[in-house]
Design a protein around this motif. Structure first.
Motif, short mmCIF file in Angstrom:
data_model
loop_
_atom_site.label_atom_id
_atom_site.label_comp_id
_atom_site.label_asym_id
_atom_site.label_seq_id
_atom_site.Cartn_x
_atom_site.Cartn_y
_atom_site.Cartn_z
N LYS A 1 31.42 35.18 41.39
CA LYS A 1 31.90 35.83 42.69
C LYS A 1 30.74 36.11 43.34
CE LYS A 1 36.42 36.79 42.06
NZ LYS A 1 36.86 38.42 42.20
N HIS A 2 30.97 36.33 44.79
CA HIS A 2 29.64 36.06 45.50
C HIS A 2 28.96 37.67 45.94
CE1 HIS A 2 27.40 34.81 49.27
NE2 HIS A 2 27.88 35.91 49.88
N GLN A 3 29.63 38.64 45.86
CA GLN A 3 29.16 39.87 46.41
C GLN A 3 29.72 41.09 45.89
OE1 GLN A 3 30.59 40.52 50.31
NE2 GLN A 3 28.62 40.83 51.14
N ARG A 4 28.72 42.02 45.75
CA ARG A 4 29.10 43.49 45.25
C ARG A 4 28.63 44.40 46.44
NH1 ARG A 4 27.87 46.41 39.30
NH2 ARG A 4 25.76 46.52 40.44
N ILE A 5 29.19 45.37 46.92
CA ILE A 5 28.77 46.13 47.89
C ILE A 5 29.03 47.63 47.37
CG2 ILE A 5 28.94 47.34 50.09
CD1 ILE A 5 29.75 44.55 51.22
N ASP A 6 27.95 48.46 47.12
CA ASP A 6 28.05 49.82 46.91
C ASP A 6 29.04 49.95 45.38
OD1 ASP A 6 26.73 50.83 49.09
OD2 ASP A 6 28.54 51.09 50.14
N GLY A 7 28.55 49.16 44.56
CA GLY A 7 28.96 49.00 43.33
C GLY A 7 30.62 48.40 43.26
N GLU A 8 31.09 47.88 44.35
CA GLU A 8 32.40 47.54 44.37
C GLU A 8 32.52 45.95 44.52
OE1 GLU A 8 36.50 47.79 47.00
OE2 GLU A 8 35.23 49.49 46.80
N ASP B 1 36.13 40.51 46.64
CA ASP B 1 37.09 39.35 46.16
C ASP B 1 36.65 38.21 47.16
OD1 ASP B 1 38.83 37.79 44.75
OD2 ASP B 1 40.69 38.50 45.86
N ILE B 2 35.43 37.69 46.87
CA ILE B 2 34.97 36.35 47.73
C ILE B 2 34.37 35.51 46.70
CG2 ILE B 2 33.49 35.78 49.45
CD1 ILE B 2 33.46 38.55 50.79
N VAL B 3 34.62 34.14 46.84
CA VAL B 3 34.01 33.20 45.96
C VAL B 3 33.33 32.02 47.06
CG1 VAL B 3 34.15 31.29 44.29
CG2 VAL B 3 35.59 33.40 44.13
N THR B 4 32.08 31.99 47.01
CA THR B 4 31.49 30.79 47.71
C THR B 4 30.71 29.84 46.76
OG1 THR B 4 29.27 32.07 47.80
CG2 THR B 4 31.03 32.61 49.53
N ARG B 5 30.42 28.71 47.42
CA ARG B 5 29.89 27.68 46.63
C ARG B 5 28.67 27.85 46.07
NH1 ARG B 5 33.03 22.92 47.74
NH2 ARG B 5 34.47 23.46 49.52
N LYS C 1 37.22 24.56 40.72
CA LYS C 1 37.69 25.32 41.22
C LYS C 1 37.16 25.99 42.53
CE LYS C 1 40.20 27.68 37.38
NZ LYS C 1 40.28 29.01 36.43
N VAL C 2 35.81 25.22 42.57
CA VAL C 2 34.89 25.82 43.81
C VAL C 2 34.48 24.53 44.24
CG1 VAL C 2 32.78 26.97 44.41
CG2 VAL C 2 34.15 27.83 42.57
N LEU C 3 33.61 23.68 43.71
CA LEU C 3 33.11 22.53 44.42
C LEU C 3 34.05 21.51 44.93
CD1 LEU C 3 29.95 21.85 42.03
CD2 LEU C 3 30.13 23.54 43.97
N LEU C 4 35.23 21.28 44.32
CA LEU C 4 36.11 20.38 44.71
C LEU C 4 37.17 21.18 45.44
CD1 LEU C 4 36.18 17.75 41.79
CD2 LEU C 4 34.90 17.69 43.87
N ASN C 5 37.19 22.33 45.78
CA ASN C 5 38.22 23.00 46.26
C ASN C 5 38.15 23.35 47.93
OD1 ASN C 5 40.31 25.04 47.03
ND2 ASN C 5 39.86 26.58 45.60
N ASP C 6 38.84 22.57 48.48
CA ASP C 6 38.79 22.73 49.99
C ASP C 6 39.02 24.01 50.84
OD1 ASP C 6 38.00 20.06 50.32
OD2 ASP C 6 40.04 19.50 50.76
#
Length: 709
Positions: A484-491, A494-498, A521-526
């Motif tokens: 997953k890409h990011q956590r903000i203030d412990g939460e 639901d973001i996935v980046t390459r 699921k990521v690199l070949l996922n448009d």
């Protein structure tokens, strides 16, 4: 007689200085040359200055009297065996026997430097230097040592008394325009391709005003009110008939407008460049890929100047993220170690650390990774031993900016860059930054061991291990099998980046199942946010190559870099979006011609072709050991050379035969073949199903017959 620390009498003298100071001085001078419509546009970060007073020292054991000539950038105090020699002598005779020689040199205008030339006493890298900041007194009145008092000197290739560091200039050669045409009220000159240098006005006569409008594109040069760079000149009639501008510019096109009282015969230029040998090469059965390699090499050369810079029009600055990719491309094209050292030194600057390199969090971390790569490719330990204290202080700064969870999170003044991408979240705890920090800790742990700092080595290794464990505990999604890409203030968001996902592949942080999931699921996922800059395409395509997707990657290279060539690119751009059209391709940063059409990170096919198609990679420092894993990726044949510190690895491969010859180190050629191969030299061994290897010895030609899978 004890052995002298000086080289033999056939070695050359060279100018020497405090390590890093020439690079700081030169980078300051270079980076303020960026202009936008005649306005100076200096960098966004802190400048450092050379030490104005330093002491050089050496110890010698002379077999006979030596007549030593002295050249100095700045006044000096000379001591021989701690006895002062009065005056500023141009030469001095030193008697036979053991001596300690010291020069204390002052220069606040440029930097203190010396060139000493005798039969035996010669200034060279064996000398040591101090900036005099040896001791300080703490609040308890106790003397404390501040840093390393004596360090090895810095030097480059200033090997004659006349070649003073302060007078360094890049090389130039005359170029003529390819075509000239009338344009509005002026004249449009086309030099045929993207270039860099000084405009020359030939046969200049009269008095009045003349304006030059520069353009990387025809449209930019014709836009008198919106082009990024221009020169307004006023002549009094006393100017020379051949007039060369003092300021260098990037351009392909130049529009000239002038008063009717001014006349000239023609416009030419002095092309400015760093003289380098193209030691690497690549050629294949695909003409488009060959053209892409050629344009990449030219792009790389244009952006390899005093330092590795990002773009020759904008910014003409040294950015650590851009430079990190330039280092890797350099190892497969020029293998010019001094350019890497200069750039690393200039980026780091001096103490104290008050901000991230280029004020960008990820760029401080790329700096550490770049040092480890430099050690792996070159085997050189001197840079690490010299600059380890600066590595440590920068790492302490980075570690001091972690939050309570032990993760990096942007504080005031920090810029989290990652990539130019619309809609990319960068606040809070970003997995990509933590992954770069883990790699940086691994890099400094290796460096600490080289520097002889065993306790530091243990500390940084433990920190790296702990951070990697936390990285997976927090950011790895066990159900989705992606990072997953990011956590903000412990939460968790639901973001996935390459970004973290692709770096985790070639950092080898994922196991094989994780790699496969990330690829699919990521690199070949448009549906995942796409990458539109060559900067991050570099890493995305590297991750796919590391997963064996060479055929897919070649198609991507054909479409992406080939797309720029189809639009007339003679060097590769800062960004390319195939959905754009016309002048949209020239715009960036809200400016119609803000995009750089010659950007270092656009040259990444150099690295990809050498590393993942010819398949050559060092596995021990300085190519003491290396691997060759050729992968045609659907090509009928390919051939090329990969430079090494003192030689090269040559590879030819088609679907039936592989030829290899190397000039140093011990290589391992790994072959995938439907049938058991045969070799004219060496012994083949089985690695697994359809997988074989053979040891490559220096200066031996190998021809292996096989059947490509």
């Amino acid at each position: 007689m004890e052995k002298s620390n000086l080289p033999n009498t056939t070695s050359n003298s060279t100018w020497i200085w405090y390590p890093g100071d020439f690079e700081i001085w030169l980078s300051n001078k270079m980076q303020v040359r960026r202009t936008e419509r005649e306005a100076v546009f200096p960098p966004l970060w802190r400048y450092y200055t050379p030490y104005p007073l330093v002491t050089f020292q050496t110890e010698v054991d002379l077999p006979e009297e030596d007549d030593v000539k002295i050249h100095s950038e700045g006044p000096f105090q000379l001591l021989i065996d701690d006895v002062q020699i009065y005056g500023q002598p141009k030469s001095i005779k030193i008697s036979a026997g053991k001596h300690k020689i010291s020069f204390k040199v002052y220069n606040q205008e440029v930097l203190p430097a010396i060139y000493i030339d005798g039969t035996y006493v010669k200034s060279n890298p064996s000398w040591i230097v101090t900036n005099e900041d040896k001791l300080w007194i703490d609040e308890a009145g106790k003397a404390q040592q501040s840093g390393t008092p004596w360090v090895p000197v810095g030097s480059w290739n200033f090997d004659t008394p006349e070649a003073k560091p302060s007078e360094f200039q890049l090389a130039t050669e005359p170029w003529k325009a390819k075509s000239t045409e009338k344009a509005d009220s002026g004249e449009l000159i086309d030099f045929g391709k993207e270039t860099f240098g000084y405009i020359k006005i030939n046969g200049l006569k009269g008095k009045g005003k003349l304006t030059l409008y520069y353009g990387e594109s025809r449209e930019e040069a014709l836009s008198t009110d919106r082009c990024e760079t221009l020169d307004n000149l006023t002549f009094d009639g006393k100017q020379p008939e051949t007039f060369t501008l003092k300021g260098s510019k990037a351009f392909r096109y130049v529009q000239v407008q002038k008063d009717t009282s001014i006349e000239y015969d023609s416009i030419s230029m002095l092309y400015e460049y760093l003289p380098l040998e193209y030691r690497g090469s690549f050629k294949s059965s695909d003409d488009l890929l060959n053209q892409i390699w050629d344009v990449s090499a030219y792009t790389m050369h244009l952006t390899t100047r005093e330092f590795f810079i990002d773009g020759i029009k904008r910014d003409r600055w040294i950015w650590a993220g851009d430079a990190h990719q330039s280092y890797l491309m350099n190892y497969y094209l020029f293998f010019d170690s001094p350019s890497v050292e200069r750039t690393l030194s200039a980026l780091r600057g001096k103490e104290p650390v008050t901000a991230h390199i280029n004020i960008i969090m990820d760029y401080s971390l790329y700096w550490f990774v770049g040092i480890y790569d430099y050690y792996l490719y070159t085997g050189d330990t001197k840079f690490i031993k010299t600059f380890y204290p600066r590595m440590k202080s920068l790492m302490d700064y980075c570690l001091g900016r972690r939050n309570e969870s032990g993760f990096l999170e942007p504080l005031e003044g920090d810029w989290v860059f990652i990539d130019w991408a619309d809609g990319l979240p960068k606040t809070g705890e970003v997995s990509f930054e933590q992954m770069l920090l883990a790699r940086s800790l691994e890099a400094i742990a290796v460096s600490a061991e080289i520097a002889g700092e065993s306790e530091d080595q243990k500390k940084y290794k433990n920190l790296a291990d702990d951070l990697k464990e936390k990285l997976f505990d927090v950011f790895w999604d066990e159900e989705a099998n992606v990072m997953k890409h990011q956590r903000i203030d412990g939460e968790m968001q639901d973001i996935v980046t390459r970004y973290a996902n692709m770096f985790g592949i070639f950092f080898n942080y994922f196991n094989e199942d994780q790699k496969l999931n990330v690829k699919n699921k990521v690199l070949l996922n448009d549906d995942i946010l796409k990458i539109t800059t060559p900067y991050m395409r570099f890493y995305e395509l590297e991750a796919l190559c590391a997963m064996g997707e060479q055929e897919f990657v070649l198609n991507e290279i054909r479409n992406y870099w080939g797309g720029m060539i189809d639009l007339g690119a003679t060097s590769f751009w800062e960004k390319y979006d195939p959905k754009q059209s016309g002048e949209e391709h020239l715009a960036m940063y809200g400016r119609p011609y803000g995009k750089s059409l010659c950007h270092a990170w656009g040259a990444s096919p150099i690295y990809l072709f050498g590393r993942y198609y010819l398949g050559v990679e060092p596995t021990a420092p300085g190519y003491a050991k290396y691997e060759i894993k050729p992968n045609l990726g659907g090509l009928k044949w390919m051939e090329g050379k990969v430079p090494t510190p003192n030689g090269e690895v040559s590879v030819y491969c088609n679907t039936k035969e592989i030829k290899v010859k190397a000039s140093e180190g011990e290589g391992t050629l790994i072959i995938n073949s439907e049938t058991k191969p045969s070799a004219n030299n060496g012994t083949l061994s089985v690695l697994g199903e359809n997988k074989y290897q053979i040891t490559i010895k220096p200066n031996t030609e190998y021809s292996i017959k096989y059947k490509a899978l």
